[in-house]
Design a protein around this motif. Structure first.
Motif, short mmCIF file in Angstrom:
data_model
loop_
_atom_site.label_atom_id
_atom_site.label_comp_id
_atom_site.label_asym_id
_atom_site.label_seq_id
_atom_site.Cartn_x
_atom_site.Cartn_y
_atom_site.Cartn_z
N PRO A 127 0.81 -1.22 0.00
CA PRO A 127 0.00 0.00 0.00
C PRO A 127 0.85 1.28 0.00
N TYR A 128 2.09 1.20 0.49
CA TYR A 128 2.91 2.41 0.49
C TYR A 128 3.36 2.83 -0.91
N MET A 129 2.98 2.02 -1.91
CA MET A 129 3.34 2.39 -3.28
C MET A 129 2.21 3.07 -4.05
N LEU A 130 1.07 3.22 -3.41
CA LEU A 130 -0.09 3.79 -4.12
C LEU A 130 0.19 5.17 -4.71
N MET A 131 0.78 6.04 -3.90
CA MET A 131 1.02 7.40 -4.41
C MET A 131 2.21 7.45 -5.36
N LEU A 132 3.14 6.52 -5.21
CA LEU A 132 4.22 6.42 -6.20
C LEU A 132 3.61 6.07 -7.56
N ASN A 133 2.64 5.17 -7.54
CA ASN A 133 1.93 4.83 -8.78
C ASN A 133 1.28 6.08 -9.39
N GLU A 134 0.67 6.91 -8.52
CA GLU A 134 0.01 8.12 -9.01
C GLU A 134 1.03 9.08 -9.63
N TRP A 135 2.19 9.22 -8.97
CA TRP A 135 3.26 10.08 -9.50
C TRP A 135 3.70 9.56 -10.87
N TRP A 136 3.89 8.24 -10.97
CA TRP A 136 4.34 7.60 -12.21
C TRP A 136 3.30 7.82 -13.32
N LYS A 137 2.00 7.70 -12.95
CA LYS A 137 0.94 7.88 -13.96
C LYS A 137 0.99 9.27 -14.55
N GLN A 138 1.19 10.26 -13.68
CA GLN A 138 1.25 11.64 -14.18
C GLN A 138 2.48 11.82 -15.07
N LEU A 139 3.62 11.28 -14.59
CA LEU A 139 4.87 11.44 -15.33
C LEU A 139 4.72 10.90 -16.76
N PHE A 140 4.27 9.67 -16.87
CA PHE A 140 4.20 9.06 -18.20
C PHE A 140 2.98 9.55 -18.99
N GLY A 141 1.86 9.73 -18.32
CA GLY A 141 0.64 10.15 -19.03
C GLY A 141 0.79 11.53 -19.63
N GLU A 142 1.29 12.46 -18.83
CA GLU A 142 1.40 13.84 -19.30
C GLU A 142 2.56 14.00 -20.28
N SER A 143 3.55 13.11 -20.18
CA SER A 143 4.71 13.24 -21.06
C SER A 143 4.47 12.61 -22.42
N GLU A 144 3.75 11.48 -22.45
CA GLU A 144 3.62 10.74 -23.71
C GLU A 144 2.28 10.93 -24.42
N GLY A 145 1.24 11.25 -23.64
CA GLY A 145 -0.10 11.26 -24.24
C GLY A 145 -0.35 12.52 -25.05
N LYS A 146 0.11 12.54 -26.27
CA LYS A 146 -0.12 13.71 -27.13
C LYS A 146 -0.01 13.32 -28.59
N ASP A 147 -0.47 14.20 -29.46
CA ASP A 147 -0.45 13.96 -30.91
C ASP A 147 -1.14 12.63 -31.27
N GLY A 148 -2.16 12.26 -30.50
CA GLY A 148 -2.88 11.01 -30.79
C GLY A 148 -2.09 9.76 -30.46
N LYS A 149 -1.00 9.91 -29.71
CA LYS A 149 -0.15 8.75 -29.40
C LYS A 149 -0.05 8.54 -27.89
N GLY A 150 0.62 7.46 -27.51
CA GLY A 150 0.99 7.25 -26.10
C GLY A 150 0.30 6.06 -25.46
N ILE A 151 1.03 5.45 -24.55
CA ILE A 151 0.50 4.33 -23.75
C ILE A 151 -0.31 4.93 -22.61
N LEU A 152 -1.51 4.39 -22.36
CA LEU A 152 -2.31 4.87 -21.22
C LEU A 152 -1.76 4.25 -19.93
N PRO A 153 -1.27 5.07 -18.99
CA PRO A 153 -0.76 4.49 -17.75
C PRO A 153 -1.88 4.24 -16.74
N ASP A 154 -1.88 3.04 -16.20
CA ASP A 154 -2.86 2.67 -15.18
C ASP A 154 -2.07 2.07 -14.01
#
Ligand code: PA5
Length: 444
Positions: free
Chosen positions: A271-298
């Motif tokens: 459970p101590y990794m829950l917010m690390l997961n959230e940080w990772w989701k933002q990092l990859f989602g906001e960095s890659e999700g553009k121009d109709g491309k990118g892996i959806l992070p879950d």
């Protein structure tokens, strides 16, 4: 090395030569990043940060953290997105998701200014009643509505409680070095300020004052955190695919994405990794999700979520892959007790450590999910120390930048985030924005 990528569970999904065939592309992306020649190259301050950080400010952060620890019961951290996720992830990872409830000599820490919920605000205000408070408002732009509105409320609360002079010593602002509303406000009011460097974007800012002040207030050794990031920086400068696990991880993601695996699920077993997961989701989602491309992070926390999303992962649409972050030393030991009556039939587990059972659940799940057609990569982290976490933060940031360049996007901008803000300001009548009336199309 604090972090290692294990590809054993990719057998049958990705051949070794597929990864090595990407070598020229990975090297090109790495060279582009390290030489600062790619898209978004004015946001590469995070790359050299573990060596280049401002030592004088670092000392001020430690000194401020000491003062905050002594002068308040509750430390309020106001910020959204990259301006809070890293600090919260670090506090939960190194200390505990139950940090506030633990017996400790550091203040409780609450994160606010990351939503517009009246319920959350009212509840927090009631928790603050009768308590000594300090506030850290964090906003690079200095204009983010969620954070600015919360700051207006908590600043007023502090002024009422301590007077203008008292409040001034309890408010810390982390923002742009010289621009923006928050900087001007802080200078006028005399708050101590810390800097979000111009060349570091929000989601890459955890190792700046943005993350470091709250992390230090929680009693986490920020020298060790920076040392971990420095270890990673040195390791990930290697052009050798054998030695550089960030290149390997970026290659795996890219191969799977090109094969139609559009969703990556980050899996933790603690459970101590829950917010690390959230940080990772933002990092990859906001960095890659553009121009109709990118892996959806879950993300999921197993074994908890094996009882919710486990069914889908095992048996649903085959569009996903998993990246499992396994912490070798979880930081606590507990033995499952023996019961002479054994009415629950659990004596086959008696004498075993919880972690042994947890790790067995992980292996069982890796086998089940790969059997079900889900490629799995294992990221092994040594322990929960600040040094390992600093390594992990930098490892993910570096992998994310390489992934973005392989994908052909600018990993350092976030143009899509502006759309909702613009509509919200138009609907709320912000001066300078053309009024917007909602006209929904009628359904036939
Ligand atoms: O990664 C980003 O750039 C964003 O998530 C920002 O951190 C977030 O929008 C908050 O912005 P600011 O710090 O300007 O208030």
């Amino acid at each position: 090395m604090s972090v290692k990528v294990n590809t054993d569970y990719l057998a049958g999904f990705i051949r070794d030569d597929e990864i090595s065939n990407l070598r020229p592309y990975l090297r090109a992306a790495q060279k582009t990043l390290l030489e600062g020649k790619g898209a978004g190259n004015d946001y590469l301050g995070w790359v050299t940060l573990p060596d280049d950080y401002d030592r004088e400010e670092f000392k001020r952060i430690k000194a401020a953290a000491q003062r905050i620890k002594k002068s308040c019961d509750i430390f309020l951290v106001l910020g959204i997105g990259g301006s809070y996720l890293g600090a919260r992830a670090a506090i939960e990872f190194v200390k505990s998701p139950l940090y506030n409830a633990l017996d400790k000599d550091t203040p409780d820490i609450y994160f606010a200014g990351n939503n517009l919920s009246p319920t959350a605000l009212t509840e927090l205000l009631s928790i603050c009643k009768g308590k000594d408070l300090c506030v850290n408002v964090i906003s690079k732009s200095g204009t983010t509505t969620e954070t600015a509105v919360a700051f207006r409320i908590f600043k007023d609360l502090l002024v009422k409680k301590y007077g203008e002079d008292g409040a001034r010593t309890r408010i810390f602002a982390t923002t742009d070095k010289c621009r923006g509303t928050l900087k001007a406000y802080s200078d006028k009011s005399g708050f101590e300020t810390f800097v979000v460097p111009d060349n570091v974007g929000g989601r890459f800012s955890v190792l700046t004052a943005v993350g470091l002040l709250p992390i230090a207030v929680a009693g986490i050794d920020i020298d060790e955190l920076m040392q971990g990031a420095k270890d990673a920086k040195e390791a990930l400068a290697s052009p050798s695919l054998k030695k550089n696990d960030a290149l390997k991880y970026a290659a795996i993601r890219n191969i799977l994405y090109r094969r139609g695996k559009n969703v990556e699920v980050l899996v933790g077993y603690e459970p101590y990794m829950l917010m690390l997961n959230e940080w990772w989701k933002q990092l990859f989602g906001e960095s890659e999700g553009k121009d109709g491309k990118g892996i959806l992070p879950d993300s999921v926390i197993f074994s908890t979520d094996l009882h919710s999303l486990g069914q889908y992962v095992q048996d649903g649409q085959r569009m996903l892959f998993e990246t499992v972050v396994s912490v070798k030393d979880p930081g606590a030991a507990y033995e499952i007790p023996y019961d002479p009556e054994n009415i629950d039939g659990l004596n086959f587990l008696a004498g075993k450590q919880f972690d042994e059972v947890n790790k067995t659940a992980m292996i069982a799940t890796l086998l089940a999910h790969t059997d079900g057609g889900v490629p799995n990569t294992l990221i092994e982290v040594k322990d929960r120390s600040p040094r390992s976490l600093g390594y992990l933060f930098y490892f993910f940031e570096f992998s994310c930048a390489i992934s973005g360049y392989l994908l052909g996007v600018n990993p350092f901008n976030q143009p899509g985030v502006e759309s909702y803000k613009k509509n919200m300001f138009r609907l709320l009548g912000k001066p300078g924005y053309e009024k917007l009336d909602i006209k929904l199309k009628k359904r036939s």
